[in-house]
Design an enzyme around this catalytic site. Structure first.
Site, PDB file in Angstrom:
ATOM      1  N   THR A  40       0.784  -1.215  -0.029  1.00 18.96           N
ATOM      2  CA  THR A  40      -0.017  -0.094   0.155  1.00 18.96           C
ATOM      3  C   THR A  40       0.916   1.218  -0.101  1.00 18.96           C
ATOM      4  OG1 THR A  40      -1.807  -1.207   1.182  1.00 18.96           O
ATOM      5  CG2 THR A  40      -1.657   1.120   1.560  1.00 18.96           C
ATOM      6  N   SER A  42       2.145   5.099  -2.139  1.00 21.07           N
ATOM      7  CA  SER A  42       2.445   5.730  -3.569  1.00 21.07           C
ATOM      8  C   SER A  42       3.598   4.802  -4.178  1.00 21.07           C
ATOM      9  CB  SER A  42       2.781   7.099  -3.315  1.00 21.07           C
ATOM     10  OG  SER A  42       4.087   7.286  -2.497  1.00 21.07           O
ATOM     11  N   THR A  43       4.722   3.930  -3.569  1.00 21.49           N
ATOM     12  CA  THR A  43       5.561   3.625  -4.131  1.00 21.49           C
ATOM     13  C   THR A  43       4.892   2.387  -4.680  1.00 21.49           C
ATOM     14  OG1 THR A  43       6.770   4.497  -2.525  1.00 21.49           O
ATOM     15  CG2 THR A  43       7.887   2.886  -4.112  1.00 21.49           C
ATOM     16  N   GLY A 109       3.331   2.132   8.085  1.00 17.76           N
ATOM     17  CA  GLY A 109       1.883   2.605   8.467  1.00 17.76           C
ATOM     18  C   GLY A 109       1.692   3.975   8.319  1.00 17.76           C
ATOM     19  N   GLY A 110       2.352   4.382   7.389  1.00 18.69           N
ATOM     20  CA  GLY A 110       2.112   5.956   7.034  1.00 18.69           C
ATOM     21  C   GLY A 110       0.649   5.925   6.265  1.00 18.69           C
ATOM     22  N   GLY A 111       0.324   5.074   5.816  1.00 23.01           N
ATOM     23  CA  GLY A 111      -1.087   5.035   5.183  1.00 23.01           C
ATOM     24  C   GLY A 111      -2.072   4.237   5.925  1.00 23.01           C
ATOM     25  N   GLU A 117      -0.459  -5.188   6.124  1.00 22.49           N
ATOM     26  CA  GLU A 117       0.662  -5.010   5.310  1.00 22.49           C
ATOM     27  C   GLU A 117       1.609  -6.210   6.021  1.00 22.49           C
ATOM     28  OE1 GLU A 117       1.489  -0.912   3.303  1.00 22.49           O
ATOM     29  OE2 GLU A 117       1.625  -1.179   5.509  1.00 22.49           O
ATOM     30  N   LYS A 135      13.826   7.527   2.568  1.00 23.74           N
ATOM     31  CA  LYS A 135      13.395   6.608   3.676  1.00 23.74           C
ATOM     32  C   LYS A 135      14.682   6.015   4.365  1.00 23.74           C
ATOM     33  CE  LYS A 135       9.099   7.515   2.193  1.00 23.74           C
ATOM     34  NZ  LYS A 135       8.392   6.339   1.713  1.00 23.74           N
TER      35      LYS A 135
END
Ligand code: 5RP
Length: 239
Positions: A40, A42-43, A109-111, A117, A135
């Site tokens: 999950t 953007s990458t 867990g930023g999303g 996950e 990162k």
């Protein structure tokens, strides 16, 4: 405030290009016949798109196990056949991260998707992490550790987190009043620690607090990390 790093607008496009580059490289590592964990963020978004293109162009026989509604909807739009952990275990999981240390420990867990996950990434034969250079850290902990918390346990969990030396903050939603609600109908509490000397110990300690469903420390799970740098994609494998 959402814990993702704030970066200057001029840098956004460069970072975005780096994410696309590393995601494309990961997608080229996928073999026909594999079951894939779909991360999950953007990458991972770029990874899923490239995977969808490969499946279509090369007529590959691949199935994906999404780690969130975000990756489920995207995979479906990219015509990637979907399966579940009930039916298949992933050969390979590909996912982003918010921090990566030299031992390949992660904060994720930023999303707010770290629970599923972690389940999917740990179930895979191989867990491949894809990140841009921002990162990479020497020590985990600038990024707050996200906890998925059962709403009724919010107060006692925050008290225990404070007692463990953390500063908790309830993640608030954007375009919705009130807190973020996860795909599993829970809250997210972001916890800032002064330092994280032992990621594995912290991961276990946080998960032992009643009401914490899962935390965003992924210690010792990643097998390989691909990092997009200005000199190309760097690969670090677990020793
Ligand atoms: C979602 C995650 C993401 O993988 C992490 O936040 C990295 O996201 P991005 O690729 O957008 O930088 O853990 O819960």
């Amino acid at each position: 405030m959402h814990p993702k790093k704030e970066i200057a607008w001029e840098a956004v496009q460069l970072v975005d290009e780096a994410k696309r580059q590393v995601a494309n490289e990961a997608a080229m590592m996928v073999n026909d016949g594999q079951i894939l964990g779909l991360g999950t963020g953007s990458t991972s978004h770029y990874f899923i798109q490239k995977l969808g293109n490969r499946i279509m162009e090369e007529e590959l026989d691949i199935m994906g196990i999404p780690t969130s509604y975000q990756s489920f909807f995207l995979a479906r739009d990219c015509k990637i056949p979907i399966t579940t952990l009930d039916e298949h275990l992933p050969d390979l999981a590909v996912d982003g991260a918010d921090e990566v240390d030299p031992q390949l420990n992660l904060i994720k867990g930023g999303g707010a998707a770290h629970t599923l996950e972690k389940i999917v990434d740990s179930a895979a034969d191989k867990f491949l992490v894809i990140v841009d250079e921002s990162k990479k850290v020497e020590k985990l902990g600038d990024f707050p550790v996200p906890l998925e918390v059962i709403p009724s346990a919010y107060r006692p969990v925050t008290e225990q987190v404070k007692a463990a030396g953390g500063v908790p903050s309830l993640r608030m939603a954007q375009m919705k009043d009130g807190p973020v609600i996860t795909d599993n109908n829970n809250f997210v509490v972001d916890v800032q620690f002064k330092e994280i000397p032992n990621p594995k110990e912290l991961e276990i300690e946080l998960n032992s607090i009643p009401g914490v469903v899962e935390n965003g420390v992924f210690a010792g799970i990643a097998d390989q990390v691909l990092i997009a740098t200005s000199n190309g994609v760097e690969s670090i494998k677990k020793p």
